[in-house]
Design an enzyme around this catalytic site. Structure first.
Site, mmCIF file in Angstrom:
data_model
loop_
_atom_site.group_PDB
_atom_site.id
_atom_site.type_symbol
_atom_site.label_atom_id
_atom_site.label_comp_id
_atom_site.label_asym_id
_atom_site.label_seq_id
_atom_site.Cartn_x
_atom_site.Cartn_y
_atom_site.Cartn_z
ATOM 1 N N ARG A 72 1.757 -9.967 -1.319
ATOM 2 C CA ARG A 72 2.281 -8.770 -2.230
ATOM 3 C C ARG A 72 3.110 -7.909 -1.537
ATOM 4 O O ARG A 72 3.800 -7.100 -2.095
ATOM 5 C CB ARG A 72 1.149 -8.075 -2.558
ATOM 6 C CG ARG A 72 0.144 -7.613 -1.079
ATOM 7 C CD ARG A 72 -1.408 -7.121 -1.632
ATOM 8 N NE ARG A 72 -1.134 -5.557 -2.093
ATOM 9 C CZ ARG A 72 -2.382 -5.149 -2.642
ATOM 10 N NH1 ARG A 72 -3.533 -6.018 -2.462
ATOM 11 N NH2 ARG A 72 -2.312 -3.752 -2.787
ATOM 12 N N ASN A 120 -3.073 -6.437 -8.562
ATOM 13 C CA ASN A 120 -2.344 -6.465 -7.068
ATOM 14 C C ASN A 120 -2.504 -7.728 -6.590
ATOM 15 O O ASN A 120 -1.576 -8.805 -6.196
ATOM 16 C CB ASN A 120 -2.161 -5.450 -6.294
ATOM 17 C CG ASN A 120 -2.090 -4.029 -7.115
ATOM 18 O OD1 ASN A 120 -1.468 -3.970 -8.039
ATOM 19 N ND2 ASN A 120 -2.651 -2.915 -6.546
ATOM 20 N N ASP A 121 -3.826 -8.041 -6.036
ATOM 21 C CA ASP A 121 -4.400 -9.043 -5.312
ATOM 22 C C ASP A 121 -4.402 -10.419 -6.373
ATOM 23 O O ASP A 121 -4.103 -11.611 -5.805
ATOM 24 C CB ASP A 121 -5.636 -8.850 -4.600
ATOM 25 C CG ASP A 121 -5.277 -8.208 -3.236
ATOM 26 O OD1 ASP A 121 -4.485 -8.570 -2.698
ATOM 27 O OD2 ASP A 121 -6.076 -7.129 -3.312
ATOM 28 N N GLU A 167 -10.063 -10.253 -8.319
ATOM 29 C CA GLU A 167 -8.858 -10.304 -7.780
ATOM 30 C C GLU A 167 -8.355 -11.558 -6.877
ATOM 31 O O GLU A 167 -7.371 -11.654 -6.277
ATOM 32 C CB GLU A 167 -8.604 -9.039 -6.604
ATOM 33 C CG GLU A 167 -9.748 -8.685 -5.954
ATOM 34 C CD GLU A 167 -9.396 -7.285 -5.037
ATOM 35 O OE1 GLU A 167 -8.492 -6.910 -5.188
ATOM 36 O OE2 GLU A 167 -10.520 -6.959 -4.538
ATOM 37 N N ARG A 172 -15.469 1.819 -4.188
ATOM 38 C CA ARG A 172 -15.381 0.242 -3.681
ATOM 39 C C ARG A 172 -15.702 0.341 -2.257
ATOM 40 O O ARG A 172 -15.173 1.045 -1.529
ATOM 41 C CB ARG A 172 -13.899 -0.009 -3.923
ATOM 42 C CG ARG A 172 -13.732 -1.375 -3.378
ATOM 43 C CD ARG A 172 -12.299 -2.057 -3.632
ATOM 44 N NE ARG A 172 -11.387 -1.367 -2.813
ATOM 45 C CZ ARG A 172 -10.101 -1.779 -3.067
ATOM 46 N NH1 ARG A 172 -9.628 -2.410 -3.951
ATOM 47 N NH2 ARG A 172 -9.128 -1.142 -2.095
ATOM 48 N N HIS A 186 0.841 -1.088 0.206
ATOM 49 C CA HIS A 186 -0.075 -0.134 -0.056
ATOM 50 C C HIS A 186 1.078 1.333 -0.049
ATOM 51 O O HIS A 186 0.429 2.322 -0.640
ATOM 52 C CB HIS A 186 -1.084 -0.031 1.194
ATOM 53 C CG HIS A 186 -1.951 -1.254 1.125
ATOM 54 N ND1 HIS A 186 -2.973 -1.036 0.266
ATOM 55 C CD2 HIS A 186 -1.994 -2.446 1.482
ATOM 56 C CE1 HIS A 186 -3.752 -2.408 0.031
ATOM 57 N NE2 HIS A 186 -3.067 -3.182 1.103
ATOM 58 N N ARG A 230 -10.818 4.113 -3.360
ATOM 59 C CA ARG A 230 -10.579 3.107 -2.198
ATOM 60 C C ARG A 230 -11.100 3.672 -0.721
ATOM 61 O O ARG A 230 -10.584 4.472 -0.375
ATOM 62 C CB ARG A 230 -9.059 3.136 -2.230
ATOM 63 C CG ARG A 230 -8.256 2.127 -3.183
ATOM 64 C CD ARG A 230 -6.945 1.935 -2.813
ATOM 65 N NE ARG A 230 -6.321 1.021 -3.360
ATOM 66 C CZ ARG A 230 -5.429 1.179 -4.631
ATOM 67 N NH1 ARG A 230 -5.276 2.523 -5.162
ATOM 68 N NH2 ARG A 230 -4.951 -0.029 -5.465
HETATM 69 C C1 PEP Z 1 -5.710 -4.841 -6.595
HETATM 70 O O1 PEP Z 1 -5.759 -5.617 -5.627
HETATM 71 O O2 PEP Z 1 -5.173 -4.639 -7.481
HETATM 72 C C2 PEP Z 1 -6.491 -3.331 -6.094
HETATM 73 C C3 PEP Z 1 -6.525 -2.611 -7.008
HETATM 74 O O3 PEP Z 1 -6.864 -3.286 -4.666
HETATM 75 P P1 PEP Z 1 -5.911 -3.002 -3.413
HETATM 76 O O4 PEP Z 1 -4.637 -2.516 -4.247
HETATM 77 O O5 PEP Z 1 -6.476 -1.826 -3.040
HETATM 78 O O6 PEP Z 1 -6.052 -4.202 -2.781
HETATM 79 MG MG MG Z 2 -7.022 -5.565 -3.888
#
Ligand code: PEP
Ligand code: MG
Length: 859
Positions: A743, A732-733, A709, A617, A473, A580
């Site tokens: 991650r 990302n997830d 995800e 979201r 993050h 977010r």
């Molecule tokens: C992701 O997982 O790619 C995503 C956009 O959500 P976050 O990074 O907020 O978990």
């Molecule tokens: Mg995510």
């Protein structure tokens, strides 16, 4: 058992210390004393006289262990007000004086004078009856225990209940300092028996690193190991062998005497598995450059910058003294300890040698029973977890600092370091903004999301961390701020002095210290070229993005605040593909009210206007993002636990209030709702049911989508698409869960590649599933802003790219240079490749071919 004091008997539940009240230490009774001389409740041997003289244990001839603990939290008096009348090892008769104490002084200095009389080896007792009311010291019977018929029913000989070793001369050149102490404590924890290290009359709980440190041992000290409990004999022999061999430390006199090959006699002992190997197997750390000035890491946010090092100094943390009740504060403390453990383990995985040994010692400190007991005792008085924790670790550190050995004094730094880490996690909500001079490249082990989001982008030129990964993050926020960032960098970065000139290359993942004149000139030229390119891109940012063969792609923004919504519009964002919303919920003590949320959603919708889509979201917390007002039990695998939509379904009250707030904003714009972390149709349906009810109540409806995800969601994209209006792929997830790579893991960061063909296949399946039902697909994960990935995503049919605000103009400019049919051919080709390396190599070739063509065209 005779009353050791005159006074009134009090049930243990009423003792203001959970370790006694919950019978963690043992079972028995407490006395509110009216006398000041502690008498032996039974005949036996004094097996423990605490060096602070506030507690003592007697082992009876039947093997019953009786612990008497005068007062609560009296260890901190360090012996003041107590006068022992016996020595450890003495035999005593029932009623014999053991310790005299100054009841007035203790009552004034400690939270309570209640004195606990406890049987600590409950397995030796089959039944127990406890008296009530007034008792007279040495005369009244306070407790009767029936001995278990077969103490050795498992066949273990009676001698196993208590054992003491021969004297061992400590071979460690510095005594038992932090690392050998951590090794001993880890080994002792492998046994059920209570294990003590004895030096003359001093005793230390062998399972507590701090207690061992406080024993302040010196080389050649004569130590005995004593144990009582079911596996006492095994514990004594393993611990004695470990101590004799130097407690896992190399360079001891034991090694010199016997040679390194014979330095590990504990390998046959039952605990061998928990003793860290003397020489850890070499692990892959961050890559090393041949130029010692060049510190290598992984790209977390692109860009190049020249600046000066500023090591992160964390602001002093404000801590409220009053807590919200023992249970809640204990839960906070447990969560923070667990999170600290996870952080240290992740760092440990990326470090070898001395650094990993230090982190081992930190892990031991986090599990130190005495330290935790002390903190928990502090909660009993209504104090907050943060306050009690700070008191506990500070008092330990202060005591270490007062010792004669300079090495032990240094260990106080470890206690403060690990203590501060936990305190930061406990009180992260109150840390102030990071202060630094303009032009700083900020360096730290890790930045919390709240630290990164409080950065002043006008002063901080770049970020560099030894931990974290490109999809952490903190990296996401760095990209949102448009600051170059490198993570997983060589730990030598932490040793750079403030003010050291550096070049930070966020695109290549390199920190170069003390650049020479030629390097500075080259960096300046590259920065100039990039700035010119950015200026050109920004000038065209408000125009739509279409490929050379006329295919329109929507380029939207990922945002978390109203300010970012305004910036998104100013920088050409065609909408918001991901709000977010959890950023509204983090960094505070209580959940935002419905009205507060509605205000923010209304402001964002107004900033975007009706013509730009706003995808909100719902709350995506759990996993690594924890909220103090939403206590969830600690989880072994938080990323696989109650996270995302699962948290909302566990707390439908929070979800409902968030949905009502979103619906309030709906009439002001083109508002869409998106559910995170959907793994099954059932989760989607449960969330939709709640949304439908709230929509009926509000008389307003919105479009609904889900994040893709989790691999299961991609695999059933067709089925999900029938029940939603759109998808947004969280790469990302999706990468983390497809490749089973955390991650935020610094060591895995270079491998957790969203361009892995497996992830590309899932993206392709998602697009197919959506388009088959006429639904659109966006990508809002980090891959959408990676220049090499943009043609691949276009080729797979993605309809929208949602990227950090600073990347909008560059992504639009890139789209305008591409032809859709080339992208489609490229995607088909890449889906047939086997590894992320092959995919990247193919894309790199494409880049150089494009560069050569452009150069030829210019000529
Ligand atoms: C992701 O997982 O790619 C995503 C956009 O959500 P976050 O990074 O907020 O978990
Ligand atoms: Mg995510």
């Amino acid at each position: 058992m005779l009353a050791p004091l005159s006074g009134v008997l009090v049930p243990l539940e009423r003792v203001p210390d959970p370790v006694f009240a919950q019978r963690t230490v043992g079972d028995g009774v407490s006395i509110d004393p009216t006398s000041g001389e502690l008498l032996a409740p039974a005949a036996g041997r004094v097996t423990l006289l605490h060096r602070a003289s506030h507690a003592l244990a007697i082992t009876t001839d039947e093997g019953l262990e009786i612990l008497v603990h005068i007062g609560v939290d009296t260890i901190t008096l360090n012996g003041k007000g107590f006068t022992p009348r016996v020595r450890q090892g003495d035999r005593v008769a029932a009623g014999q004086p053991l310790i005299s104490f100054d009841a007035d002084l203790i009552a004034r200095s400690a939270p309570s004078l209640l004195t606990q009389v406890l049987i600590t080896n409950r397995e030796r007792v089959s039944g127990m009856s406890v008296a009530t009311g007034l008792v007279e010291a040495g005369r009244s019977i306070i407790l009767q225990a029936d001995l278990a018929a077969a103490a050795a029913a498992d066949g273990s000989p009676a001698t196993e209940t208590a054992a003491v070793s021969e004297e061992i001369r400590l071979p460690n050149r510095q005594g038992l300092h932090a690392r050998p102490a951590a090794t001993v404590a880890a080994a002792a924890k492998g046994f059920r028996a209570d294990v003590r290290l004895l030096r003359g009359a001093d005793a230390a709980n062998a399972k507590s690193v701090t207690a061992i440190l406080l024993l302040a041992t010196r080389p050649n000290d004569a130590i005995r190991v004593s144990a009582s409990g079911p596996d006492a004999a095994a514990a004594v022999s393993a611990l004695a062998a470990l101590l004799a061999a130097g407690s896992g430390e190399s360079g001891t006199t034991a090694e010199a005497a016997s040679g390194p090959a014979r330095g590990a006699p504990v390998t046959a002992a039952p605990v061998a598995g928990s003793v860290p190997a003397a020489a850890p197997a070499p692990a892959e750390g961050p890559a090393r450059s041949t130029d010692p000035r060049k510190l290598l890491g992984v790209s977390a946010s692109p860009g190049l910058v020249l600046g000066k090092v500023a090591q992160l100094r964390r602001a002093s943390i404000h801590v409220e003294e009053r807590g919200a009740g023992i249970e809640r504060e204990r839960a906070h403390l447990d969560v923070a300890l667990e999170r600290a453990r996870q952080q240290i383990e992740a760092q440990r995985a990326a470090n070898i040698g001395a650094a990993s040994k230090i982190l081992d010692a930190h892990l031991e400190l986090l599990a130190d029973p005495e330290l935790i007991d002390l903190a928990v005792a502090g909660l009993a008085d209504g104090r907050s977890g943060a306050y009690a924790w700070r008191e506990a670790y500070s008092s330990y550190a202060t005591r270490l600092e007062s010792l004669a050995s300079s090495l032990l004094r240094e260990r106080a730094g470890d206690v403060r370091d690990v203590g501060g880490r936990v305190l930061g996690l406990l009180a992260g909500v109150t840390t102030g903004p990071i202060e630094c001079a303009p032009g700083s490249i900020l360096i730290a082990e890790e930045f919390s999301p709240s630290e990164t989001s409080s950065l002043d982008a006008g002063k901080v030129q770049g970020l560099c961390t030894t931990g974290g990964g490109p999809t952490s993050h903190a990296a996401i926020i760095a990209r949102a701020l448009g600051i170059p960032a490198v993570c997983g960098v060589d730990r030598a970065a932490l040793g750079l002095a403030d003010g050291t000139p550096v070049v930070l290359d966020g695109t290549e993942g390199v920190l170069l210290r003390d650049p020479d004149e030629a390097e500075v000139t080259r960096a300046r030229a590259a920065i100039g070229r990039l700035a010119a390119q950015r200026q050109g891109e920004r000038a065209a940012a408000s125009a739509p993005a279409a490929t050379t063969d006329g295919h329109r792609i929507e380029v939207a923004a990922n945002i978390g605040t109203v300010e970012e919504a305004l910036a998104a519009v100013a920088q050409g964002g065609e909408g918001v593909g991901l709000l977010r919303s959890e950023l509204l919920f983090l960094d505070r003590d209580t959940a935002p009210s419905e009205e507060e949320q509605a205000d923010v959603y209304r402001a964002v919708a107004t900033a975007l206007g009706r013509e730009r889509r706003l995808v909100i979201r719902t709350l995506d917390v759990g996993g690594d993002k924890r909220l103090p007002y939403l206590p969830l039990p600690p989880e072994e695998n938080p990323f696989l636990g109650v996270r995302g939509i699962r948290t909302s379904l566990e707390r439908p009250d929070l979800l409902r209030s968030q949905l009502r707030a979103i619906l309030e904003a709906a009439p002001l714009g083109d508002v869409h709702v998106m559910f995170p972390m959907i793994a099954s149709l059932d989760e989607l349906r449960a969330a939709r049911r709640i949304l439908d009810e709230e929509q009926r109540g509000a008389g307003v409806s919105v479009r609904v989508g889900v994040m893709i995800e989790v691999p299961s969601a991609a695999l059933i994209a067709g089925q999900l698409a029938r029940e939603v209006d759109f998808f947004s792929i969280g790469t990302n997830d999706l990468t983390q869960y497809t490749l089973a790579m955390d991650r935020g893991h610094p060591k895995l960061a270079p491998l957790a590649d969203a361009l892995h063909p497996a992830v590309l296949k899932l993206i392709s399946l998602t697009v197919e599933g959506a388009h088959a039902h006429g639904k659109w697909v966006g990508v809002c994960g980090g891959l959408a802003a990676e220049p090499v990935a943009v043609p691949v995503l276009l080729g797979m049919g993605v309809d929208e790219l949602s990227v950090p605000v600073p990347a909008i103009a560059a992504v639009k400019a890139l789209v305008r240079r591409l032809a859709l049919r080339d992208c489609q051919a490229l995607a088909r080709e890449l889906l047939g490749l086997a590894t992320a390396g092959e995919v990247r190599a193919r894309l790199a070739r494409l880049g150089s071919e494009a560069g050569a063509t452009a150069a030829a065209a210019r000529r």
